[in-house]
Design an enzyme around this catalytic site. Sequence first.
Site, short mmCIF file in Angstrom:
data_model
loop_
_atom_site.label_atom_id
_atom_site.label_comp_id
_atom_site.label_asym_id
_atom_site.label_seq_id
_atom_site.Cartn_x
_atom_site.Cartn_y
_atom_site.Cartn_z
N LYS A 137 -19.28 52.52 -17.96
CA LYS A 137 -18.74 53.49 -18.93
C LYS A 137 -18.06 52.79 -20.11
CE LYS A 137 -16.74 55.33 -15.30
NZ LYS A 137 -17.59 54.80 -14.22
N ILE A 138 -17.21 51.80 -19.82
CA ILE A 138 -16.46 51.14 -20.90
C ILE A 138 -17.38 50.24 -21.72
CG2 ILE A 138 -14.57 49.55 -21.42
CD1 ILE A 138 -13.19 50.66 -18.84
N ASP A 152 -6.11 41.44 -22.32
CA ASP A 152 -5.27 42.58 -21.93
C ASP A 152 -4.86 42.46 -20.47
OD1 ASP A 152 -4.07 45.15 -22.57
OD2 ASP A 152 -5.52 46.00 -21.16
N ARG A 211 -10.35 42.50 -15.59
CA ARG A 211 -9.29 42.08 -14.67
C ARG A 211 -9.03 40.59 -14.89
NH1 ARG A 211 -8.08 46.55 -14.36
NH2 ARG A 211 -7.95 47.96 -12.58
N ASP A 218 -25.73 42.98 -16.69
CA ASP A 218 -25.20 43.87 -15.65
C ASP A 218 -26.01 43.61 -14.38
OD1 ASP A 218 -23.49 46.81 -15.83
OD2 ASP A 218 -24.71 46.42 -14.04
N CYS A 262 -16.96 44.17 -16.35
CA CYS A 262 -17.44 44.35 -14.98
C CYS A 262 -16.23 44.38 -14.05
CB CYS A 262 -18.38 43.22 -14.60
SG CYS A 262 -17.65 41.60 -14.84
N PRO A 263 -16.38 44.92 -12.84
CA PRO A 263 -15.24 44.93 -11.92
C PRO A 263 -14.95 43.53 -11.38
CG PRO A 263 -17.17 45.88 -10.87
CD PRO A 263 -17.58 45.56 -12.28
N HIS A 317 -1.81 44.79 -20.41
CA HIS A 317 -2.59 45.80 -19.68
C HIS A 317 -2.38 47.19 -20.28
CE1 HIS A 317 -4.79 46.15 -15.62
NE2 HIS A 317 -5.10 47.20 -16.35
N GLU A 325 -0.72 38.59 -13.59
CA GLU A 325 0.05 39.54 -14.42
C GLU A 325 1.07 40.36 -13.64
OE1 GLU A 325 -3.29 42.00 -15.80
OE2 GLU A 325 -2.43 43.68 -14.72
N THR A 365 -10.65 42.78 -21.07
CA THR A 365 -9.87 43.98 -20.73
C THR A 365 -10.25 44.44 -19.33
OG1 THR A 365 -11.53 45.45 -21.68
CG2 THR A 365 -9.73 44.79 -23.14
#
Length: 346
Positions: free
Chosen positions: A154-155, A259, A235, A174, A206-207, A296, A264, A233
């Site tokens: 989505k992002i 981010d 992780r 991906d 990606c996650p 973040h 963090e 942005t």
Amino acid sequence: MKKIAFFDTKPYDKRSFEEVNENFGFEISYFKTHLNKDTVELTDGFDAICAFVNDKLDKVVLDHLQEHGIELVALRCAGYNNVDLRHAYERVHVLRVPSYSPYSVAEHAMALISALNRKTHRAYYRTRDGNFSIEGLMGFDLHGKTAGVIGTGKIGQCLISILKGYGMRVLAFDLYPNLEYAKNVGIEYTDLETLYKESDVISLHCPLTPETHYMINKETIGMMKPGVLLINTGRGQLINTLALIKGLKSGIIGGAGLDVYEEEAKYFFEDFSNSAIGDDVLARLMTFPNVLITSHQAFFTREALQSIAETTLQNVRDFFDDNALKNEICYQCGGTCVKPGKKRCF
Ligand code: NAI
């Protein structure tokens, strides 16, 4: 009335949840502290837990929840790398907000690209100080350059629309390429090596998984085009920060817009302006003029906060009303295999 223990509360969380909760009527207790093994006893007597990105739901926490009859963890975020999902299985249900405003994060990623490239963060301080010199602030036209987007969910897709608007060529990677989408929007899927070699800007969407942990490391930085702008942005642990620092020192990384940061949890969202930063790696990162760190905040828009509150409280209501849990996370695939009408997706 169901009772929810809400962790890592900031005033803006409380404001948005209180407003939306007028339509739900849950009894919410707001705790400022993170949820972790040291604070888990605060959950006793509640029906559900609401947790955020830096709460740590490890085995100890999940066992405690189960022992105390708490069946539901409602994450108010999309990422779930902070939960031991495999251990949660058969103990506690874990729901999340898979989508709130992908625009919020994509627009922030673009803001980081643009600011880093044109050095707006530095220009701001110069002109405030009466220094109107533009020496050292030169950027490059994004138009006609190549952007590499890793993760076209989505992002990633929102960012791609923005990048195309700038007239950039987009290379994408991906695990599950969407070839029809690529054809429609005019981007190319490629392997990671090609993406690293050809991109002037690389953005991570990606996650965080065992596979993507430290995907940006000494070796992959070594493949990149000198001067590349690297944006994260996603992780923090997608990037090996020590390797990033070396890349910045050597000039291969021309700028980093971060981010998120791998360590963090202790610092982000908190005010350390009156104390020393004990994390030497973070402190070193902050010394580079071409590193722009935000805390973040990519998700942090009015629209996103409202949507997060609505989906989170709807998730809790669906759980207690025994509705289909469409936002339950599968520990195997990350949540895309949930079948309506079943509480478990396999
Ligand atoms: P999404 O689930 O829509 O998209 C993720 C994409 O990554 C999918 O297309 C998936 O196939 C792909 N993917 C999975 N494993 C991969 C791998 N090994 N290599 C390459 N691609 C892979 O997720 P969405 O909503 O786009 O969010 C992406 C990430 O952004 C989240 O996982 C989260 O960590 C982060 N995020 C950060 C926020 C912030 O405020 N900084 C806010 C929201 C999300």
